[in-house]
Write a protein that holds these residues in place. Sequence first.
Motif, PDB file in Angstrom:
ATOM      1  N   PRO A  64       0.890  -1.309   0.009  1.00 43.46           N
ATOM      2  CA  PRO A  64       0.115  -0.047  -0.211  1.00 43.46           C
ATOM      3  C   PRO A  64       0.723   1.300   0.002  1.00 43.46           C
ATOM      4  O   PRO A  64       1.948   1.263   0.498  1.00 43.46           O
ATOM      5  CB  PRO A  64      -0.652  -0.108   1.288  1.00 43.46           C
ATOM      6  CG  PRO A  64       0.218  -0.936   2.059  1.00 43.46           C
ATOM      7  CD  PRO A  64       0.927  -1.775   1.282  1.00 43.46           C
ATOM      8  N   LEU A  65       0.408   2.329  -0.573  1.00 44.63           N
ATOM      9  CA  LEU A  65       1.143   3.626  -0.755  1.00 44.63           C
ATOM     10  C   LEU A  65       1.272   4.111   0.726  1.00 44.63           C
ATOM     11  O   LEU A  65       2.342   4.983   0.781  1.00 44.63           O
ATOM     12  CB  LEU A  65       0.480   4.602  -1.392  1.00 44.63           C
ATOM     13  CG  LEU A  65       0.358   4.367  -2.881  1.00 44.63           C
ATOM     14  CD1 LEU A  65      -0.513   5.194  -3.561  1.00 44.63           C
ATOM     15  CD2 LEU A  65       1.665   4.031  -3.567  1.00 44.63           C
ATOM     16  N   SER A  66       0.782   3.674   1.879  1.00 47.40           N
ATOM     17  CA  SER A  66       1.146   4.191   3.092  1.00 47.40           C
ATOM     18  C   SER A  66       2.353   3.828   3.487  1.00 47.40           C
ATOM     19  O   SER A  66       3.052   4.150   4.506  1.00 47.40           O
ATOM     20  CB  SER A  66      -0.033   3.688   4.120  1.00 47.40           C
ATOM     21  OG  SER A  66       0.109   2.139   4.154  1.00 47.40           O
ATOM     22  N   LEU A  67       3.124   2.950   2.936  1.00 46.04           N
ATOM     23  CA  LEU A  67       4.598   2.375   3.003  1.00 46.04           C
ATOM     24  C   LEU A  67       5.511   2.960   2.249  1.00 46.04           C
ATOM     25  O   LEU A  67       6.634   2.600   2.260  1.00 46.04           O
ATOM     26  CB  LEU A  67       4.738   0.963   2.986  1.00 46.04           C
ATOM     27  CG  LEU A  67       3.860  -0.082   4.116  1.00 46.04           C
ATOM     28  CD1 LEU A  67       4.083  -1.496   3.628  1.00 46.04           C
ATOM     29  CD2 LEU A  67       4.331   0.323   5.440  1.00 46.04           C
ATOM     30  N   ASN A 183       7.024  -1.731  -8.766  1.00 48.10           N
ATOM     31  CA  ASN A 183       5.707  -0.966  -8.730  1.00 48.10           C
ATOM     32  C   ASN A 183       6.242   0.722  -9.130  1.00 48.10           C
ATOM     33  O   ASN A 183       6.639   1.294  -8.160  1.00 48.10           O
ATOM     34  CB  ASN A 183       4.956  -1.040  -7.743  1.00 48.10           C
ATOM     35  CG  ASN A 183       3.822  -0.334  -7.696  1.00 48.10           C
ATOM     36  OD1 ASN A 183       3.612   0.799  -8.528  1.00 48.10           O
ATOM     37  ND2 ASN A 183       2.598  -0.873  -6.841  1.00 48.10           N
ATOM     38  N   PRO A 184       6.131   1.250 -10.383  1.00 46.02           N
ATOM     39  CA  PRO A 184       6.620   2.581 -10.584  1.00 46.02           C
ATOM     40  C   PRO A 184       5.863   3.546  -9.936  1.00 46.02           C
ATOM     41  O   PRO A 184       6.362   4.521  -9.414  1.00 46.02           O
ATOM     42  CB  PRO A 184       6.262   2.620 -12.093  1.00 46.02           C
ATOM     43  CG  PRO A 184       5.233   1.555 -12.593  1.00 46.02           C
ATOM     44  CD  PRO A 184       5.678   0.496 -11.627  1.00 46.02           C
ATOM     45  N   GLU A 185       4.524   3.273  -9.529  1.00 45.04           N
ATOM     46  CA  GLU A 185       3.748   4.163  -8.812  1.00 45.04           C
ATOM     47  C   GLU A 185       4.216   4.383  -7.297  1.00 45.04           C
ATOM     48  O   GLU A 185       4.337   5.452  -6.892  1.00 45.04           O
ATOM     49  CB  GLU A 185       2.101   3.754  -8.818  1.00 45.04           C
ATOM     50  CG  GLU A 185       1.223   4.619  -8.159  1.00 45.04           C
ATOM     51  CD  GLU A 185      -0.181   4.405  -7.915  1.00 45.04           C
ATOM     52  OE1 GLU A 185      -0.978   5.339  -7.623  1.00 45.04           O
ATOM     53  OE2 GLU A 185      -0.293   3.190  -8.384  1.00 45.04           O
ATOM     54  N   PHE A 186       4.496   3.245  -6.909  1.00 44.46           N
ATOM     55  CA  PHE A 186       4.793   3.067  -5.278  1.00 44.46           C
ATOM     56  C   PHE A 186       6.340   3.883  -5.304  1.00 44.46           C
ATOM     57  O   PHE A 186       6.711   4.597  -4.449  1.00 44.46           O
ATOM     58  CB  PHE A 186       5.061   1.750  -5.043  1.00 44.46           C
ATOM     59  CG  PHE A 186       5.308   1.416  -3.342  1.00 44.46           C
ATOM     60  CD1 PHE A 186       4.387   1.373  -2.457  1.00 44.46           C
ATOM     61  CD2 PHE A 186       6.878   1.640  -3.040  1.00 44.46           C
ATOM     62  CE1 PHE A 186       4.787   1.136  -1.320  1.00 44.46           C
ATOM     63  CE2 PHE A 186       6.983   1.393  -1.758  1.00 44.46           C
ATOM     64  CZ  PHE A 186       5.977   1.365  -0.859  1.00 44.46           C
ATOM     65  N   LEU A 187       7.222   3.780  -6.363  1.00 40.57           N
ATOM     66  CA  LEU A 187       8.495   4.189  -6.155  1.00 40.57           C
ATOM     67  C   LEU A 187       8.462   5.616  -6.406  1.00 40.57           C
ATOM     68  O   LEU A 187       9.086   6.424  -5.818  1.00 40.57           O
ATOM     69  CB  LEU A 187       9.448   3.642  -7.334  1.00 40.57           C
ATOM     70  CG  LEU A 187       9.645   2.156  -7.453  1.00 40.57           C
ATOM     71  CD1 LEU A 187      10.854   1.817  -8.564  1.00 40.57           C
ATOM     72  CD2 LEU A 187      10.184   1.789  -6.059  1.00 40.57           C
ATOM     73  N   ASP A 188       7.626   6.181  -7.248  1.00 40.57           N
ATOM     74  CA  ASP A 188       7.194   7.790  -7.474  1.00 40.57           C
ATOM     75  C   ASP A 188       7.090   8.551  -6.036  1.00 40.57           C
ATOM     76  O   ASP A 188       7.512   9.460  -5.810  1.00 40.57           O
ATOM     77  CB  ASP A 188       6.328   8.096  -8.619  1.00 40.57           C
ATOM     78  CG  ASP A 188       7.001   7.685  -9.859  1.00 40.57           C
ATOM     79  OD1 ASP A 188       8.039   7.633  -9.906  1.00 40.57           O
ATOM     80  OD2 ASP A 188       6.207   7.578 -11.095  1.00 40.57           O
ATOM     81  N   ALA A 189       5.985   7.586  -5.454  1.00 39.59           N
ATOM     82  CA  ALA A 189       5.623   8.136  -4.107  1.00 39.59           C
ATOM     83  C   ALA A 189       6.847   8.055  -3.025  1.00 39.59           C
ATOM     84  O   ALA A 189       6.707   9.064  -2.159  1.00 39.59           O
ATOM     85  CB  ALA A 189       4.384   7.332  -3.698  1.00 39.59           C
TER      86      ALA A 189
END
Length: 272
Positions: A64-67, A183-189
């Motif tokens: 999850p993006l919370s991490l 996961n590119p979205e996660f890395l960007d976050a």
Amino acid sequence: MYSTHYEVEGPADGLPMLMLHGFGCELGLMRGCMEPPIAEAGKADALLRVYVDLPGHGRSNSAPLSLASSDAMLTECLRIMDEVAPGKKSAVVGQSYGGYLALGMMASVPERLAGAALICPLAVDDLARRRVEEGRLLSADEKFLATLTEAERKSFLQNAVRADGKTWQRFRDEEAPGFASANPEFLDAVDEHFSLTHGVRNLIDGPDFCEPCAIVCGRQDSMVGFRDQELLLPKLPRATFAVLDVAGHNLQFEQPALFNAIIVDWLERLGY
């Protein structure tokens, strides 16, 4: 329900050793990096190796993006330490971004660590202030490179200092798989929440970290360089610091014999 993936090798009563890969990679990078020197040192039966797919990477790519922050990543690594070996001191090995997280552990929970090995570690909190080297291809087997596809060659040579059949095989088997699974979205976050609240600056400004350490850098590393890492030395009185020529950010397979020798020495200095 999400759970960070990790794989454990070695005896349950061995010294726990947390293995943390770089940004955009996966645990196979650290297994390929560390198993050869562990075998060479005869320590396979003394170490409980914990190979982690960091959140957003490898088989943890559904995190999850919370991490998706360095602080959350560090907390998750400490949770895994508690889960695998509660109440025991652990050693930590970190490559690149994994080295940055390891430095965060050294700053925030030094009492929980028996030692640290840092491989091409990112050693500054502000990425724009990194002092990096010019990337240069110093050793190339042109005949072999001609057998690769254009896409393979472009990916391989992006950070290569030594390019031949052996370095390609390790790049292909140990590093490249992480690029496909991250996961590119996660890395960007994570990029948006990159700096550790309690990180490198706290280590430099705080008390000495007196456990056995090794810092291994590439002289031609265009990603993290080697000059920033020198600033750590006054705080690490038990550290070996090595800068390897004809080696960049993939130094473990560009200079494998030298790398293995340094890690073998560190493993012996841990005393387990």
